[in-house]
Design an enzyme around this catalytic site. Structure first.
Site, PDB file in Angstrom:
ATOM      1  N   ASP A  83      44.189  27.428   5.381  1.00 55.74           N
ATOM      2  CA  ASP A  83      43.016  26.632   5.757  1.00 55.74           C
ATOM      3  C   ASP A  83      43.423  25.647   6.866  1.00 55.74           C
ATOM      4  O   ASP A  83      44.462  24.983   6.769  1.00 55.74           O
ATOM      5  CB  ASP A  83      42.533  25.878   4.510  1.00 55.74           C
ATOM      6  CG  ASP A  83      41.173  25.239   4.681  1.00 55.74           C
ATOM      7  OD1 ASP A  83      40.395  25.698   5.536  1.00 55.74           O
ATOM      8  OD2 ASP A  83      40.873  24.283   3.920  1.00 55.74           O
ATOM      9  N   ASP A 105      42.607  26.390  13.712  1.00 57.69           N
ATOM     10  CA  ASP A 105      41.535  25.440  14.012  1.00 57.69           C
ATOM     11  C   ASP A 105      41.852  24.730  15.323  1.00 57.69           C
ATOM     12  O   ASP A 105      42.483  23.676  15.344  1.00 57.69           O
ATOM     13  CB  ASP A 105      41.381  24.435  12.867  1.00 57.69           C
ATOM     14  CG  ASP A 105      40.241  23.459  13.128  1.00 57.69           C
ATOM     15  OD1 ASP A 105      39.631  23.514  14.217  1.00 57.69           O
ATOM     16  OD2 ASP A 105      39.942  22.638  12.234  1.00 57.69           O
ATOM     17  N   GLU A 142      37.633  28.247  14.933  1.00 58.53           N
ATOM     18  CA  GLU A 142      36.536  27.282  14.730  1.00 58.53           C
ATOM     19  C   GLU A 142      36.036  26.789  16.074  1.00 58.53           C
ATOM     20  O   GLU A 142      36.815  26.411  16.951  1.00 58.53           O
ATOM     21  CB  GLU A 142      36.999  26.084  13.885  1.00 58.53           C
ATOM     22  CG  GLU A 142      35.901  25.007  13.771  1.00 58.53           C
ATOM     23  CD  GLU A 142      36.127  23.981  12.677  1.00 58.53           C
ATOM     24  OE1 GLU A 142      36.646  24.345  11.613  1.00 58.53           O
ATOM     25  OE2 GLU A 142      35.772  22.808  12.904  1.00 58.53           O
ATOM     26  N   HIS A 198      33.805  17.561   5.534  1.00 56.48           N
ATOM     27  CA  HIS A 198      34.641  17.682   4.335  1.00 56.48           C
ATOM     28  C   HIS A 198      34.427  16.497   3.391  1.00 56.48           C
ATOM     29  O   HIS A 198      33.993  15.438   3.820  1.00 56.48           O
ATOM     30  CB  HIS A 198      36.121  17.732   4.729  1.00 56.48           C
ATOM     31  CG  HIS A 198      36.502  18.972   5.474  1.00 56.48           C
ATOM     32  ND1 HIS A 198      37.238  18.961   6.628  1.00 56.48           N
ATOM     33  CD2 HIS A 198      36.236  20.274   5.214  1.00 56.48           C
ATOM     34  CE1 HIS A 198      37.420  20.202   7.048  1.00 56.48           C
ATOM     35  NE2 HIS A 198      36.810  21.019   6.207  1.00 56.48           N
ATOM     36  N   GLY A 233      33.081  22.689   4.682  1.00 59.16           N
ATOM     37  CA  GLY A 233      32.426  21.519   4.096  1.00 59.16           C
ATOM     38  C   GLY A 233      31.233  21.904   3.245  1.00 59.16           C
ATOM     39  O   GLY A 233      30.193  21.243   3.278  1.00 59.16           O
ATOM     40  N   SER A 235      30.837  22.199  -0.147  1.00 55.88           N
ATOM     41  CA  SER A 235      30.656  21.778  -1.539  1.00 55.88           C
ATOM     42  C   SER A 235      29.242  21.240  -1.706  1.00 55.88           C
ATOM     43  O   SER A 235      28.685  20.621  -0.796  1.00 55.88           O
ATOM     44  CB  SER A 235      31.679  20.692  -1.911  1.00 55.88           C
ATOM     45  OG  SER A 235      32.906  21.297  -2.259  1.00 55.88           O
ATOM     46  N   ASN A 275      33.516  27.676   2.376  1.00 55.37           N
ATOM     47  CA  ASN A 275      34.679  26.881   1.949  1.00 55.37           C
ATOM     48  C   ASN A 275      34.302  25.791   0.945  1.00 55.37           C
ATOM     49  O   ASN A 275      33.433  24.949   1.223  1.00 55.37           O
ATOM     50  CB  ASN A 275      35.319  26.218   3.164  1.00 55.37           C
ATOM     51  CG  ASN A 275      36.145  27.179   3.974  1.00 55.37           C
ATOM     52  OD1 ASN A 275      36.025  28.391   3.825  1.00 55.37           O
ATOM     53  ND2 ASN A 275      36.996  26.639   4.826  1.00 55.37           N
ATOM     54  N   ASP A 277      36.165  22.992  -1.704  1.00 57.48           N
ATOM     55  CA  ASP A 277      37.316  22.302  -2.290  1.00 57.48           C
ATOM     56  C   ASP A 277      36.836  21.144  -3.165  1.00 57.48           C
ATOM     57  O   ASP A 277      37.159  21.042  -4.356  1.00 57.48           O
ATOM     58  CB  ASP A 277      38.227  21.784  -1.151  1.00 57.48           C
ATOM     59  CG  ASP A 277      39.525  21.194  -1.669  1.00 57.48           C
ATOM     60  OD1 ASP A 277      39.707  21.128  -2.902  1.00 57.48           O
ATOM     61  OD2 ASP A 277      40.372  20.797  -0.853  1.00 57.48           O
ATOM     62  N   THR A 278      36.002  20.278  -2.579  1.00 54.11           N
ATOM     63  CA  THR A 278      35.578  19.055  -3.269  1.00 54.11           C
ATOM     64  C   THR A 278      34.951  19.331  -4.643  1.00 54.11           C
ATOM     65  O   THR A 278      35.249  18.634  -5.618  1.00 54.11           O
ATOM     66  CB  THR A 278      34.584  18.292  -2.361  1.00 54.11           C
ATOM     67  OG1 THR A 278      35.274  17.929  -1.164  1.00 54.11           O
ATOM     68  CG2 THR A 278      34.043  17.047  -3.024  1.00 54.11           C
TER      69      THR A 278
END
Ligand code: G3H
Ligand code: 13P
Ligand code: ZN
Length: 355
Positions: A83, A105, A142, A198, A233, A235, A275, A277-278
């Site tokens: 990532d 990125d 990206e 994010h 970003g 979540s 994506n 994660d949070t």
């Protein structure tokens, strides 16, 4: 089962109109939660490690952990993805440690704070793509900088994110430039910017089209319909997890994430990798807090980790089901990286992203 490349997995997702959540991991418990959820609904998996995760767990640990997960869950294709790679060295050392896919990125300079120029992004991403494809590994690029259309800032908790104020030209990927970028860099997937950032603090209200520009994704998809799009970003920062944390001593200010129905809208417009994660962090931390609050005399870490894994597993299963990933693991015959390398070298693979 051999690990799958991002390219093969997203080609299958595109052919069958679904997306794959890419969950970040740092430890064994997160890996087990994702794979248990995937096994229960027959979903292929993308596991991704940030540079921070690689420092935290170590490359040897991550490499062996993913191999162990593949051995424990032989019916689930697993893609291991870097990532937010910040330069060539990060991407190539990931491939050396068993990753089947990398994100270069180049939207930010190697410090992962300073927005780069378009020329820099094209140059560094092309370099990584050319070399990665020689060994069959996939590359995500990206274009556009992640950050809030409300404030012009990247999220506060970013592992990677721009510093300072950004204008809307930087925060929204330009569809014409996206087409040029994909054809010049030959990436397998393209991360776009549409107002997400994010971390937990993405929006100060439930997002509408002014602050979450799903229409940009639709425009990009109409220009480059065969390109696999990636939403970072993503979540959803669900209210039930904010409540779980705050009812157990947490002090998270009220916040809003990306509603799952908006992601579903993106999936109808070429989004193939999402994506997250949070949300996984919140699921685990919510249960840690609950156990600590309810049984303050408890000190066995497993008593915290078992419910935390269950909470994360439930969240992952929900995303597999909502994104249409479920039911697809058993339909994929995994191609080894050597075969992917052969197909890149003969030109069988690249033209697909060139539209
Ligand atoms: O890129 C953002 C991911 O949430 C990774 O975060 O760098 O704290 O591991 P991290
Ligand atoms: P979230 O912070 O919304 O989970 O995004 C994670 C991400 O984009 C990792 O690259
Ligand atoms: Zn990201």
């Amino acid at each position: 089962m051999a690990l799958i490349t991002l390219r093969q997995l997203l080609d299958h997702a595109a052919e069958n109109s679904y997306a794959v959540p890419a969950f970040n991991i740092n430890n064994m418990e997160q890996g087990l939660s994702i794979l248990k959820a995937a096994q229960s609904v027959d979903a292929p998996v993308i596991i991704q490690a940030s540079r921070g995760a690689r420092t935290y767990a170590g490359d040897i640990m991550l490499n062996h952990m993913v191999k162990a997960l593949a051995e424990m869950y032989p019916s689930i294709p697993i893609c291991m993805h870097q990532d937010h790679g910040n330069n060539e060295a990060t991407c190539f050392s990931a491939i050396k440690h068993g990753f089947t896919s990398v994100m270069m990125d180049g939207s930010l300079l190697a410090d992962m704070k300073t927005p780069s120029t378009y020329e820099y992004n094209v140059e560094i991403t092309s370099k990584v793509t050319e070399s990665a494809h020689h060994v069959g590994a996939s590359v995500e690029g990206e274009l556009g900088v992640l950050g809030s259309l409300e404030t012009g800032e990247a999220g506060e908790e970013d592992g990677s994110g721009a510093e300072g104020k950004l204008d809307h030209d930087q925060l929204l990927t330009d569809p014409d430039q996206a087409a040029d970028f994909v054809s010049k860099t030959r990436v397998d997937a393209l991360a776009i910017a549409c107002g997400t950032s994010h971390g937990a603090y993405k929006f100060s209200r439930k997002p509408d089209g002014d602050i979450l520009a799903m229409s940009v994704i639709e425009k990009i998809h109409s220009k480059i319909p065969d390109t696999h799009l990636v939403m970072h970003g993503s979540s959803s920062v669900p209210q039930y997890l904010q409540d779980l944390i705050n009812q157990n001593g947490g002090e998270m200010p009220q916040t809003y994430g990306v509603p799952v129905e908006e992601i579903e809208r993106g999936i109808r417009s070429g989004v193939r990798k999402v994506n997250i994660d949070t949300d996984c962090r919140m699921a685990m931390t919510g249960q840690f807090r609950k156990i600590a609050t309810e049984t303050p005399n408890e000190f066995d870490p497993r008593k915290f980790l078992i419910p935390a894994m269950k909470e994360m597993e439930d969240l992952c299963r929900d995303r597999f089901e909502r994104f249409g990933t479920s039911g697809n693991a058993s339909k994929i015959i995994v191609q080894p990286m050597e075969e992917m390398a052969r197909q890149y070298s003969t030109g069988e693979l690249n033209p697909k992203t060139l539209n």
